[in-house]
Design a protein around this motif. Structure first.
Motif, PDB file in Angstrom:
ATOM      1  N   LEU A 110       0.811  -1.218   0.000  1.00  0.00           N
ATOM      2  CA  LEU A 110       0.000   0.000   0.000  1.00  0.00           C
ATOM      3  C   LEU A 110       0.840   1.261   0.000  1.00  0.00           C
ATOM      4  O   LEU A 110       0.395   2.314  -0.475  1.00  0.00           O
ATOM      5  CB  LEU A 110      -0.930  -0.002   1.216  1.00  0.00           C
ATOM      6  CG  LEU A 110      -2.006  -1.083   1.243  1.00  0.00           C
ATOM      7  CD1 LEU A 110      -2.761  -1.048   2.558  1.00  0.00           C
ATOM      8  CD2 LEU A 110      -2.961  -0.943   0.077  1.00  0.00           C
ATOM      9  N   ARG A 111       2.055   1.196   0.524  1.00  0.00           N
ATOM     10  CA  ARG A 111       2.917   2.380   0.546  1.00  0.00           C
ATOM     11  C   ARG A 111       3.205   2.887  -0.865  1.00  0.00           C
ATOM     12  O   ARG A 111       3.466   4.088  -1.050  1.00  0.00           O
ATOM     13  CB  ARG A 111       4.231   2.057   1.268  1.00  0.00           C
ATOM     14  CG  ARG A 111       4.057   1.767   2.751  1.00  0.00           C
ATOM     15  CD  ARG A 111       5.350   1.316   3.392  1.00  0.00           C
ATOM     16  NE  ARG A 111       6.347   2.380   3.396  1.00  0.00           N
ATOM     17  CZ  ARG A 111       7.580   2.235   3.883  1.00  0.00           C
ATOM     18  NH1 ARG A 111       7.960   1.067   4.386  1.00  0.00           N
ATOM     19  NH2 ARG A 111       8.422   3.256   3.853  1.00  0.00           N
ATOM     20  N   ALA A 112       3.157   2.001  -1.859  1.00  0.00           N
ATOM     21  CA  ALA A 112       3.359   2.417  -3.253  1.00  0.00           C
ATOM     22  C   ALA A 112       2.038   2.654  -3.970  1.00  0.00           C
ATOM     23  O   ALA A 112       1.964   3.487  -4.880  1.00  0.00           O
ATOM     24  CB  ALA A 112       4.176   1.362  -3.999  1.00  0.00           C
ATOM     25  N   VAL A 113       0.981   1.945  -3.565  1.00  0.00           N
ATOM     26  CA  VAL A 113      -0.304   2.063  -4.263  1.00  0.00           C
ATOM     27  C   VAL A 113      -0.989   3.394  -3.968  1.00  0.00           C
ATOM     28  O   VAL A 113      -1.476   4.077  -4.880  1.00  0.00           O
ATOM     29  CB  VAL A 113      -1.238   0.894  -3.867  1.00  0.00           C
ATOM     30  CG1 VAL A 113      -2.655   1.155  -4.348  1.00  0.00           C
ATOM     31  CG2 VAL A 113      -0.720  -0.407  -4.448  1.00  0.00           C
ATOM     32  N   VAL A 114      -1.049   3.777  -2.680  1.00  0.00           N
ATOM     33  CA  VAL A 114      -1.837   4.957  -2.310  1.00  0.00           C
ATOM     34  C   VAL A 114      -1.346   6.224  -3.018  1.00  0.00           C
ATOM     35  O   VAL A 114      -2.151   6.959  -3.602  1.00  0.00           O
ATOM     36  CB  VAL A 114      -1.880   5.128  -0.775  1.00  0.00           C
ATOM     37  CG1 VAL A 114      -2.632   6.407  -0.399  1.00  0.00           C
ATOM     38  CG2 VAL A 114      -2.549   3.920  -0.127  1.00  0.00           C
ATOM     39  N   ALA A 124       0.166   6.422  -5.782  1.00  0.00           N
ATOM     40  CA  ALA A 124      -0.048   6.257  -7.222  1.00  0.00           C
ATOM     41  C   ALA A 124      -1.502   6.483  -7.598  1.00  0.00           C
ATOM     42  O   ALA A 124      -1.810   6.836  -8.743  1.00  0.00           O
ATOM     43  CB  ALA A 124       0.396   4.864  -7.666  1.00  0.00           C
ATOM     44  N   GLU A 125      -2.411   6.309  -6.646  1.00  0.00           N
ATOM     45  CA  GLU A 125      -3.840   6.452  -6.909  1.00  0.00           C
ATOM     46  C   GLU A 125      -4.405   7.797  -6.461  1.00  0.00           C
ATOM     47  O   GLU A 125      -5.456   8.215  -6.937  1.00  0.00           O
ATOM     48  CB  GLU A 125      -4.614   5.327  -6.214  1.00  0.00           C
ATOM     49  CG  GLU A 125      -4.324   3.929  -6.756  1.00  0.00           C
ATOM     50  CD  GLU A 125      -4.967   3.678  -8.112  1.00  0.00           C
ATOM     51  OE1 GLU A 125      -5.600   4.597  -8.665  1.00  0.00           O
ATOM     52  OE2 GLU A 125      -4.838   2.551  -8.633  1.00  0.00           O
ATOM     53  N   GLU A 132      -3.454  -0.199 -14.132  1.00  0.00           N
ATOM     54  CA  GLU A 132      -4.787   0.356 -13.891  1.00  0.00           C
ATOM     55  C   GLU A 132      -5.882  -0.707 -13.987  1.00  0.00           C
ATOM     56  O   GLU A 132      -7.001  -0.484 -13.519  1.00  0.00           O
ATOM     57  CB  GLU A 132      -5.072   1.484 -14.880  1.00  0.00           C
ATOM     58  CG  GLU A 132      -4.254   2.738 -14.624  1.00  0.00           C
ATOM     59  CD  GLU A 132      -4.569   3.855 -15.596  1.00  0.00           C
ATOM     60  OE1 GLU A 132      -5.340   3.604 -16.538  1.00  0.00           O
ATOM     61  OE2 GLU A 132      -4.047   4.966 -15.412  1.00  0.00           O
ATOM     62  N   SER A 133      -5.593  -1.841 -14.581  1.00  0.00           N
ATOM     63  CA  SER A 133      -6.580  -2.922 -14.622  1.00  0.00           C
ATOM     64  C   SER A 133      -6.860  -3.452 -13.228  1.00  0.00           C
ATOM     65  O   SER A 133      -7.914  -4.056 -12.994  1.00  0.00           O
ATOM     66  CB  SER A 133      -6.075  -4.067 -15.513  1.00  0.00           C
ATOM     67  OG  SER A 133      -5.905  -3.630 -16.838  1.00  0.00           O
ATOM     68  N   CYS A 134      -5.929  -3.256 -12.311  1.00  0.00           N
ATOM     69  CA  CYS A 134      -6.099  -3.661 -10.907  1.00  0.00           C
ATOM     70  C   CYS A 134      -5.954  -2.404 -10.051  1.00  0.00           C
ATOM     71  O   CYS A 134      -6.844  -1.593  -9.991  1.00  0.00           O
ATOM     72  CB  CYS A 134      -5.059  -4.717 -10.539  1.00  0.00           C
ATOM     73  SG  CYS A 134      -5.080  -6.183 -11.611  1.00  0.00           S
ATOM     74  N   GLN A 135      -4.795  -2.245  -9.411  1.00  0.00           N
ATOM     75  CA  GLN A 135      -4.431  -1.005  -8.736  1.00  0.00           C
ATOM     76  C   GLN A 135      -3.012  -0.662  -9.174  1.00  0.00           C
ATOM     77  O   GLN A 135      -2.158  -1.547  -9.277  1.00  0.00           O
ATOM     78  CB  GLN A 135      -4.472  -1.152  -7.211  1.00  0.00           C
ATOM     79  CG  GLN A 135      -5.852  -1.278  -6.647  1.00  0.00           C
ATOM     80  CD  GLN A 135      -5.903  -1.176  -5.125  1.00  0.00           C
ATOM     81  OE1 GLN A 135      -6.634  -0.368  -4.577  1.00  0.00           O
ATOM     82  NE2 GLN A 135      -5.161  -2.014  -4.439  1.00  0.00           N
ATOM     83  N   VAL A 136      -2.758   0.610  -9.436  1.00  0.00           N
ATOM     84  CA  VAL A 136      -1.439   1.024  -9.904  1.00  0.00           C
ATOM     85  C   VAL A 136      -0.429   0.814  -8.784  1.00  0.00           C
ATOM     86  O   VAL A 136      -0.608   1.283  -7.661  1.00  0.00           O
ATOM     87  CB  VAL A 136      -1.453   2.498 -10.352  1.00  0.00           C
ATOM     88  CG1 VAL A 136      -0.070   2.928 -10.802  1.00  0.00           C
ATOM     89  CG2 VAL A 136      -2.466   2.689 -11.477  1.00  0.00           C
ATOM     90  N   GLN A 153       3.711  11.299   3.434  1.00  0.00           N
ATOM     91  CA  GLN A 153       2.306  11.552   3.781  1.00  0.00           C
ATOM     92  C   GLN A 153       1.444  10.306   3.602  1.00  0.00           C
ATOM     93  O   GLN A 153       0.565  10.017   4.424  1.00  0.00           O
ATOM     94  CB  GLN A 153       1.738  12.686   2.914  1.00  0.00           C
ATOM     95  CG  GLN A 153       2.512  13.994   2.981  1.00  0.00           C
ATOM     96  CD  GLN A 153       3.492  14.123   1.827  1.00  0.00           C
ATOM     97  OE1 GLN A 153       4.273  13.207   1.548  1.00  0.00           O
ATOM     98  NE2 GLN A 153       3.432  15.259   1.145  1.00  0.00           N
ATOM     99  N   THR A 154       1.682   9.568   2.512  1.00  0.00           N
ATOM    100  CA  THR A 154       0.881   8.368   2.288  1.00  0.00           C
ATOM    101  C   THR A 154       1.366   7.215   3.162  1.00  0.00           C
ATOM    102  O   THR A 154       0.557   6.360   3.546  1.00  0.00           O
ATOM    103  CB  THR A 154       0.894   7.994   0.798  1.00  0.00           C
ATOM    104  OG1 THR A 154       2.227   8.095   0.273  1.00  0.00           O
ATOM    105  CG2 THR A 154      -0.005   8.926   0.006  1.00  0.00           C
ATOM    106  N   ASP A 155       2.661   7.174   3.488  1.00  0.00           N
ATOM    107  CA  ASP A 155       3.127   6.203   4.481  1.00  0.00           C
ATOM    108  C   ASP A 155       2.374   6.397   5.791  1.00  0.00           C
ATOM    109  O   ASP A 155       1.955   5.432   6.442  1.00  0.00           O
ATOM    110  CB  ASP A 155       4.633   6.374   4.737  1.00  0.00           C
ATOM    111  CG  ASP A 155       5.493   5.718   3.663  1.00  0.00           C
ATOM    112  OD1 ASP A 155       4.928   5.070   2.760  1.00  0.00           O
ATOM    113  OD2 ASP A 155       6.728   5.859   3.741  1.00  0.00           O
TER     114      ASP A 155
END
Length: 403
Positions: free
Chosen positions: A132-136, A138-139, A176-180, A190-192
């Motif tokens: 999630l540290r990379a997904v959030v 990116a989204e 983007e077909s799933c989660q970036v 901040q997202t961490d």
């Protein structure tokens, strides 16, 4: 890395849990090609004699050396630097602080490589919180308020939790077909913080992870899952969304040349010169559920997902729109994306108005609960369902009036 050097870690199945049972891992397909490059850190050998004195604290530890492997496929098995391994799958388990480079991108955790259709799949195996540290970021922009980022973190965690499946070769993809999922380079403080603040939190319904669909901007009215995909979920209904009002696509207008409309119509089955495109059925959220295409060769009706697909093929950022004219076809609309579930610009609006991330989740996924995701000694996570998420009375849900 012992298992790669000795080719001794054949994966019959990949468990969701780490060796110690403490981490809940997700398997992300990050690369697929005829051959992949994998770079791994090489741990230093343990000293034979007594430990030497520690380095002064002012000196940073030297980075670990890396070893590069070119992973290919031949004869149904993997090759490493051109040498056959005799295995169709190899696995390096994740370890705390470990990173791995797969096809030029660095990820936390470990890696599985496997033969697929004569090529190689690179699968990052990573703790769900590190994922999630990379997904959030990116989204959602990391500069957004903490409440919006926290809501996105819970939504992203729930999304992937619903897809954990040890029987499948991997759980999710990195596009983007799933989660970036761009890997280590995307992480932001901040997202961490948002991931840490919501650790293990998921949106639950009926004792399971909910389907937490989200889009950029609802355009002022969320869409139901039934109208977009034909699946009616009680917490994904159509309703007024007063918080999605400040996005760059809050209102938009496009003029589409007839040549482009004609080409799209032919792709959807229209025959002959196009004479008109009209909305013949409209959903409760203001999105077309049926379009009528009138052409020289007859009339064609596009319903359900095809109606939305047609307007998106013409460049519409969203499907909450009106149509007019033909040459050009004028599309005027509001919002961006499918409109189901959380609206990211709506989450931004709610956060600016002082609502918490739990209010955001309760508004966009009504009748759901706040669950907790944990690992277990089984090949599947455990979801403990907690209290109901707070709801909002739309009549009182005005900016500056959190409830």
């Amino acid at each position: 890395m012992r298992f790669l050097v000795r080719c001794g870690a054949v994966m019959g199945s990949l468990w969701l849990l780490s060796a110690g049972g403490a981490a809940l891992n997700v398997r992300v397909l990050v690369a697929s090609a005829p051959q992949l490059t994998v770079r791994l850190p090489v741990a230093p050998a343990a000293p034979a004699g007594p430990l030497s004195a520690p380095l002064p604290s002012t000196l940073a530890p030297a980075p670990l050396p890396t070893q590069t492997w070119t992973v290919g496929a031949a004869g149904g098995g993997l090759t490493l630097n051109g040498q056959p391994t005799g295995n169709a799958s190899l696995y390096l388990p994740p370890a705390p602080g470990q990173t791995v480079e797969i096809a030029g991108k660095t990820y936390r955790g470990g890696v599985q490589v496997r033969v697929q259709s004569g090529g190689v799949q690179g699968i990052n195996v990573v703790d769900v919180e590190d994922y999630l540290r990379a997904v959030v970021p990116a989204e959602m922009p990391a500069s957004w308020p903490p409440a919006a980022l926290a809501a996105q973190a819970v939504v992203a965690r729930t999304y992937v939790a619903a897809r954990l499946n040890p029987a499948a070769p991997y759980d999710t993809c990195a596009t983007e077909s799933c989660q970036v999922y761009p890997g280590l380079s995307a992480e932001k403080p901040q997202t961490d913080a948002a991931v840490n603040a919501t650790r293990a939190q998921v949106v639950a319904y009926g004792g399971r992870a909910a389907s937490t669909y989200f889009s950029s901007d609802s355009g002022g009215f969320t869409a139901s899952s039934a109208e977009v995909w034909g699946t009616d979920l009680p917490y994904l209904g159509a309703k007024t969304d007063p918080f999605s009002a400040g996005g760059p696509r809050a209102r938009w207008r496009l003029e589409v040349p007839l040549s482009r409309v004609q080409a799209a119509a032919e792709q959807y089955g229209a025959r002959g010169a196009l004479r008109g495109v009209t909305i013949s059925k409209l959903s409760a959220s203001g999105r077309p559920t049926e379009l009528t295409l009138t052409a020289a060769g007859g009339t064609l009706k596009l319903g359900g997902a095809k109606a939305g697909g047609f307007v998106r093929a013409l460049g519409a950022p969203g499907t909450r729109l009106t149509l007019g004219g033909l040459s050009p076809l004028v599309m005027e609309g509001s919002g961006s994306g499918h409109g189901v579930g959380l609206s990211q610009y709506g989450a931004l609006g709610m956060a600016k108005a002082g609502y918490t991330h739990l209010h955001v989740l309760g508004f966009y996924y009504p009748s759901t609960s706040l669950g907790t995701l944990t690992a277990s000694d089984r090949a599947a996570p455990v979801l403990a369902q907690g209290p109901a998420l707070p709801g909002l009375d739309l009549l009182a849900a005005t900016p500056g009036a959190p409830q």
